[in-house]
Every structure is written in C-alpha cells, then in structure tokens.
Design a protein around this motif. Structure first.
Motif, mmCIF file in Angstrom:
data_model
loop_
_atom_site.group_PDB
_atom_site.id
_atom_site.type_symbol
_atom_site.label_atom_id
_atom_site.label_comp_id
_atom_site.label_asym_id
_atom_site.label_seq_id
_atom_site.Cartn_x
_atom_site.Cartn_y
_atom_site.Cartn_z
ATOM 1 N N GLU A 239 0.601 -1.256 -0.161
ATOM 2 C CA GLU A 239 -0.364 -0.100 0.480
ATOM 3 C C GLU A 239 0.802 1.070 0.077
ATOM 4 O OE1 GLU A 239 -2.805 -3.296 1.220
ATOM 5 O OE2 GLU A 239 -0.551 -2.718 1.634
ATOM 6 N N GLU A 241 3.686 1.728 -1.390
ATOM 7 C CA GLU A 241 3.871 1.991 -2.507
ATOM 8 C C GLU A 241 3.131 1.791 -3.939
ATOM 9 O OE1 GLU A 241 7.933 2.177 -3.086
ATOM 10 O OE2 GLU A 241 7.696 1.862 -0.608
ATOM 11 N N GLY A 242 2.151 1.629 -3.340
ATOM 12 C CA GLY A 242 0.818 2.105 -4.079
ATOM 13 C C GLY A 242 -0.087 1.160 -4.924
ATOM 14 N N TRP A 243 0.231 0.408 -4.463
ATOM 15 C CA TRP A 243 -0.359 -1.297 -4.941
ATOM 16 C C TRP A 243 -1.412 -2.218 -3.786
ATOM 17 C CZ3 TRP A 243 1.021 -2.514 -9.644
ATOM 18 C CH2 TRP A 243 1.970 -1.679 -10.511
ATOM 19 N N HIS A 244 -1.822 -2.899 -4.491
ATOM 20 C CA HIS A 244 -2.949 -3.549 -3.534
ATOM 21 C C HIS A 244 -3.405 -4.921 -3.907
ATOM 22 C CE1 HIS A 244 -6.445 -4.118 -0.451
ATOM 23 N NE2 HIS A 244 -7.136 -4.466 -1.924
ATOM 24 N N ARG A 346 -3.096 -1.384 -9.144
ATOM 25 C CA ARG A 346 -1.765 0.008 -8.961
ATOM 26 C C ARG A 346 -2.858 0.699 -8.368
ATOM 27 N NH1 ARG A 346 2.907 1.855 -7.404
ATOM 28 N NH2 ARG A 346 2.806 3.886 -7.797
ATOM 29 N N ARG A 347 -2.919 1.636 -7.453
ATOM 30 C CA ARG A 347 -3.952 2.576 -6.513
ATOM 31 C C ARG A 347 -2.953 3.580 -6.451
ATOM 32 N NH1 ARG A 347 -7.247 0.601 -3.397
ATOM 33 N NH2 ARG A 347 -8.703 -1.446 -3.200
ATOM 34 N N LYS A 348 -3.867 5.024 -6.946
ATOM 35 C CA LYS A 348 -3.529 6.377 -6.986
ATOM 36 C C LYS A 348 -3.061 7.007 -5.026
ATOM 37 C CE LYS A 348 -4.860 8.077 -11.040
ATOM 38 N NZ LYS A 348 -5.878 9.131 -11.569
#
Length: 348
Positions: A239, A241-244, A346-348
């Motif tokens: 999270e 690093e922008g991932w989930h 990928r999460r912003k």
C-alpha cells in the motif's frame, strides 16, 4: 530471484525414539507402521515441527542432490549448532564454484572465480532440509498429512509422509523424515497428477557431527581483493508503494515486503540519492511454499516481452502493467500465479 526443497535405524534406536514420543506422535507412528493413514491435525503439526526443529537444531553434514526440470545439481551442506548460534556452509559441487556461509542471520555468498562476495542480513531460509516457512502453523488447514510407511534413504530408516493439498492452489509433497532424529532426508514436489516435479535428497548424511567452525567459515576469512557487495533493502508495504491485492489467494498471507534499488550494488554509476528506480518484493506463503511478486519501473531495454515459463515446480510469470513491470514466481500451479497477477492493482 529463484529461489526453492528433503531427511536410521530399525533396531533399538527407533524403539527408544518411539518410547520417548508424546502420546499423539506414538499414534502417528503406529499409523506409519500400518500403511497409508490420515494423520490428525494436531499430529500433523507435531510431525512438521519435529522436521523443522531437526533442521534448525541438529548438527549434520552430507551431499544433497536436487533434480528439477531435467537438470541435476549437487552441493555439500554442513550445519552446526552451538547454543543459540547456527553455522551453515553450502558448497556447490557442479558448475561455477560458489560458497554460501551463514552465521545466524548473516549470509555470505562467495564466487571465488569471479572474486565477488555478497553479504546480506536475512531471516533463516527454509530451503532443504528445512521445511516450514513463516505461517507454518496453518499448514494443516490446507494440506492433509498421511503416514505412508517406512523406507531407507541414504542408509537411514525414514518415515514416509504424504502432504496432499485440499485445493488446486498448491502442489503436493512426499517427505522422508529420519526416524531417529526427524531430519528431512528427501522431499518430492508432486504435480496435479501425482508426477514428481522436483526432488531434493541426501545421497549421504551424518547426523550429530561436530565440524570445525573455523573450517566452515574459511571461505569468508580472507576476502582481500574481492568486490564485496552489500545490497540494501528497506521494509515497506504494498500500500505504501501504491499497490493493493484486490482479492486474497486462499491460504496465502503476506510475510515480507521490501524495496531496494533495481540494480542494487551492481549499478555502475549511482544516480542522485533518492532518485534510483526501486524494486519492490512482496512474499506470500501458505507455510510450505511461497509466491514472490517483484514490481519495478518498466524499461523496454530490460523488459522486451511478457513471459510465462515453468522449470520443475517453479512457475514464472512476467508482464507489463501500465508503467510497471511485474514478475511473479513461485512453486505453485500456474493458475495460482495468475490469481495473484489478476488481483494486483495499482492505486493512486
């Protein structure tokens, strides 16, 4: 990136060992003597932890043969315990000379012909003859352990155990555990139809030895003239690093997530501090096997095309995801790896 997995006597030694066992393990031993029988959850955990304890707390040395994907490799392993200290040395016997020397969590990998040494701090590896990984207490939830019988391996009497997966997300295993000590003497990874995908076994082994610690540490005593690499890794979360992972793969849980420079200590020239492209590695395990996810910025020179390969039990899946290159690797069936790939967002 690649990573990867196996352990005497019919006379009074075995009888003494059975007499000293807790009652639930005596029942399991009776099952071994009577043929293929399902072992209860509590007994299964006791068997598996006995194997792991032997790998960690026994002193032993021997030659290990690993067969995977049509290739065979051998190495010499020496493991010595002295109080809380563990010393281990693994010498590759095929191909380029390589020595892996471990003192507790500090691991040196030495390539004498290339005059390169790598020094890392990492948790104890769960490679052969170890077995359980982080989360090993949940193995019985996803595998049925069966007592198969007794056979001889490397001249020693061994209890044969079968671990059958309860779903299609993981492979099965067959284990040969030394009857007198619990040390894993041999292991096989079994495919969906029961075929052997990968095997590791001692061809010879001595248990209870007292090797010289100085001799074990010899490859790292003199590193004058070597290029010594010390890759740095920092703990992080997906999270952060922008991932989930949108959905969880049954049985697998996250046990490690770190980031480090993409080229690590091998970079010829370092960019300005704080601007190096980073590689994120997340490791998931079900207690017996693991899946690693590597995420790094996409670079067309480094990442020419998607790839899906299998070597022995190890599946590898590589693909581009927007501005990122994702590599998934694990000793699991290909559909399991795809589940991880499809769940990664990928999460912003």
């Amino acid at each position: 990136m690649l990573t990867p997995s196996a352990r005497f006597r019919l006379s009074w030694l075995t009888l003494f060992w059975v007499a000293a066992l807790p009652a639930h393990l005596v029942h399991a031993q009776s099952a071994l003597n009577s043929g293929d029988a399902l072992v209860e959850k509590r007994e299964a955990k006791a068997w598996l932890y006995r194997i792991q304890e032997a790998a960690n707390k026994r002193s032993y040395q021997g030659t290990v043969i690993v067969s995977s994907g049509g290739a065979v490799a051998s190495s010499r392993i020496t493991h010595y315990c002295e109080g809380r200290d563990q010393f281990e040395r693994i010498d590759a016997l095929d191909g380029q000379a390589r020595h892996i020397v471990r003192h507790n969590e500090q691991v040196h990998t030495v390539w004498p012909q290339r005059r390169i040494a790598m020094v890392e701090q990492r948790d104890q590896l769960s490679s052969f003859p170890g077995l359980l990984q982080a989360g090993g207490d949940r193995v019985a939830e996803y595998y049925d352990l069966r007592a198969v019988g007794q056979e001889r391996v490397a001249g020693r009497e061994a209890n044969v155990l079968s671990l059958r997966p309860k779903d299609g997300h993981r492979y099965g295993y067959r284990l040969w555990s030394d009857a007198a000590t619990g040390l894993l003497l041999r292991t096989e990874v079994l495919g969906e139809r029961g075929g052997v995908l990968e095997s590791s076994a001692f061809s010879d082994v001595a248990i209870g030895v007292h090797p010289s610690v100085d001799a074990m540490m010899q490859p790292i005593r003199k590193l004058d003239g070597y290029k010594v690499l010390q890759p740095g890794a920092a703990s992080t979360t997906l999270e952060a690093e922008g991932w989930h992972l949108e959905t969880k793969v049954p049985g697998f849980r996250l046990v490690s997530c770190v980031k480090r420079p993409v080229d690590g200590p091998l970079r010829a020239q370092s960019p300005a501090a704080g601007h190096e492209p980073q590689l994120v590695q997340a490791v998931f395990t079900d207690g017996l096997t693991s899946v690693s996810i590597f995420i790094e910025p996409y670079n067309p020179e480094r990442h020419p095309r998607p790839m899906n390969t299998a070597i022995g039990a190890t599946q590898t899946l590589m693909h581009r995801q927007s501005d990122w290159w994702v590599t998934l690797m694990g000793d699991v069936p290909a559909p399991t790896l795809r589940l991880f790939s499809e769940a990664l967002e990928r999460r912003k």
